[in-house]
Design an enzyme around this catalytic site. Structure first.
Site, mmCIF file in Angstrom:
data_model
loop_
_atom_site.group_PDB
_atom_site.id
_atom_site.type_symbol
_atom_site.label_atom_id
_atom_site.label_comp_id
_atom_site.label_asym_id
_atom_site.label_seq_id
_atom_site.Cartn_x
_atom_site.Cartn_y
_atom_site.Cartn_z
ATOM 1 N N ASP A 1 -14.333 29.437 -12.405
ATOM 2 C CA ASP A 1 -15.468 30.325 -12.163
ATOM 3 C C ASP A 1 -16.732 29.542 -11.876
ATOM 4 O O ASP A 1 -16.874 28.372 -12.252
ATOM 5 C CB ASP A 1 -15.700 31.223 -13.379
ATOM 6 N N LYS B 1 -17.968 33.667 -8.837
ATOM 7 C CA LYS B 1 -18.358 35.073 -8.861
ATOM 8 C C LYS B 1 -19.659 35.151 -9.637
ATOM 9 O O LYS B 1 -19.696 34.951 -10.840
ATOM 10 C CB LYS B 1 -17.296 35.946 -9.531
ATOM 11 N N MET C 1 -26.060 40.327 -17.715
ATOM 12 C CA MET C 1 -26.342 40.701 -16.329
ATOM 13 C C MET C 1 -27.400 41.796 -16.243
ATOM 14 O O MET C 1 -27.306 42.731 -15.456
ATOM 15 C CB MET C 1 -25.047 41.144 -15.626
#
Length: 280
Positions: free
Chosen positions: A56, A78, A195
Site C-alpha cells: 500500500d 490507494k 480520512m
C-alpha cells in the site's frame, strides 16, 4: 503519489506448504502506522518470508526494507485524492500470484481490518477458494494519540471508543454525524475519525449539534513517523485549525475529553491550537 513497480528475480521457497488447489499462500499483513519498530513479530516474519509483496501507498520504505532481496515488490497505492490502483486489479494480482505458487503478502498500512479493505479482499479470495491469513497491525488512530501521551479510553473521561471514516464511498450517505455526536455525548465515547481532513468543515458543523464547541480535539498527521505533526484544539475550531496549520492527509482526528490531558501537558489548559513535531 504513485510508486513504480520494482521487480527482482526470485525463486519460490518452501517455508510455507502450498494450499491445495492454489499452489501458493496469501497473507494480509498490517504494517502499523509507519514506524517499523511497531511491527509485530508475526508481521515481520511474514514480510521476510514473502516472495511477492503487494504494498500500500502508506507503508514506509523502512518496513518494505525487511523484505527478502529476492522478493518481487509491487506498489499498489490507494490514497484519497490521488490516482489509485483499482481494487479489482489488486485482487486480480493477488489471485494470479497465489495460483503461480507464490507466497503473497498484501502489506497494508495500519490494520487490514480497520478501513483497509481487508474484509473485501478476504471475501474475494475465499470466494476463489484461496485460504487467507490475516495478521493485525497497530492502527494509526491508536498510535497517534498514544504518541501524545493520551489514552483512547479512561474510566473518568471515556467509556469506549468509536473508529469511524470521514470519507464515504460514492453513492453512500456516509456517517450520520449528528446521531454519532449525541451517542458520544450520552455514552462518553471517544471518536477517532479517519480520512476526515477534507470533510472537516462538515464534520465540525454536524458534531456541534450534539457536542460542546469546547470539546478537545487532536489532529495527528503521519502518526508514529519522524515527521509526525499534530495540533490540539477544540471542536469549534477544528476546520480553522486544520486550515491554518496546513495539516493534510494522512491524518486522524480524535474527539473527546481524553484529549484534554494533551492540552494540559502542553501548558494549554484552554485547548487552543498547538502545533508540534512528533512527541518524544
Amino acid at each position: 503519489m504513485s510508486h513504480p513497480t520494482h521487480t527482482a528475480p526470485h525463486t519460490p521457497h518452501t517455508r510455507h506448504a502450498p494450499h491445495l488447489g492454489t499452489g501458493g499462500t496469501c497473507t494480509l499483513v498490517g504494517a502499523g502506522p509507519g514506524d517499523p519498530e511497531l511491527l509485530t513479530l508475526k508481521a515481520l516474519k511474514a514480510i521476510q518470508a514473502a516472495t511477492v509483496l503487494l504494498v500500500d501507498d502508506l507503508v514506509s520504505d523502512a518496513i518494505v526494507a525487511h523484505a527478502s532481496p529476492t522478493a518481487r515488490i509491487v506498489y499498489v497505492g490507494k490514497r484519497g485524492g490521488c490516482k489509485s490502483t483499482p481494487q479489482a486489479f489488486i485482487e486480480k494480482l493477488m489471485l494470479m500470484a497465489v495460483n503461480e505458487g507464490e507466497n503473497v503478502v498484501r502489506l497494508k498500512g495500519g490494520d487490514p481490518f480497520i478501513f483497509g479493505r481487508g474484509g473485501e479482499e478476504v471475501e474475494h479470495l475465499r470466494a476463489a477458494g484461496v485460504p487467507v491469513t490475516v495478521i493485525n497491525g497497530i492502527t494509526a488512530g491508536l498510535a497517534g494519540l498514544t504518541s501524545l501521551g493520551a489514552p483512547l479510553t479512561h474510566r473518568e473521561h471515556a467509556h469506549g471508543v468509536v473508529f469511524v471514516t470521514g470519507h464515504a464511498k460514492p453513492g453512500d450517505a456516509g456517517t450520520d454525524w449528528r446521531q454519532l455526536a449525541a451517542t458520544a455525548r450520552d455514552a462518553k465515547l471517544t471518536l477517532v475519525i479517519y480520512m476526515g481532513v477534507s470533510g472537516a468543515a462538515t464534520i465540525e458543523q454536524e458534531l456541534l449539534t450534539g457536542l460542546p464547541a469546547s470539546t478537545p480535539v487532536a489532529i495527528i498527521q503521519h502518526a508514529s513517523l519522524p515527521h509526525q505533526r499534530h495540533a490540539v484544539t477544540t471542536l469549534g475550531a477544528l476546520h480553522a485549525t486544520i486550515t491554518r496549520e496546513g495539516l493534510t492527509s494522512p491524518s486522524v482526528i480524535v474527539v473527546g475529553d481524553v484529549v484534554r490531558g494533551v492540552a494540559l501537558a502542553s501548558h494549554d489548559a484552554a485547548a487552543q491550537p498547538l502545533l508540534a513535531r512528533r512527541a518524544s
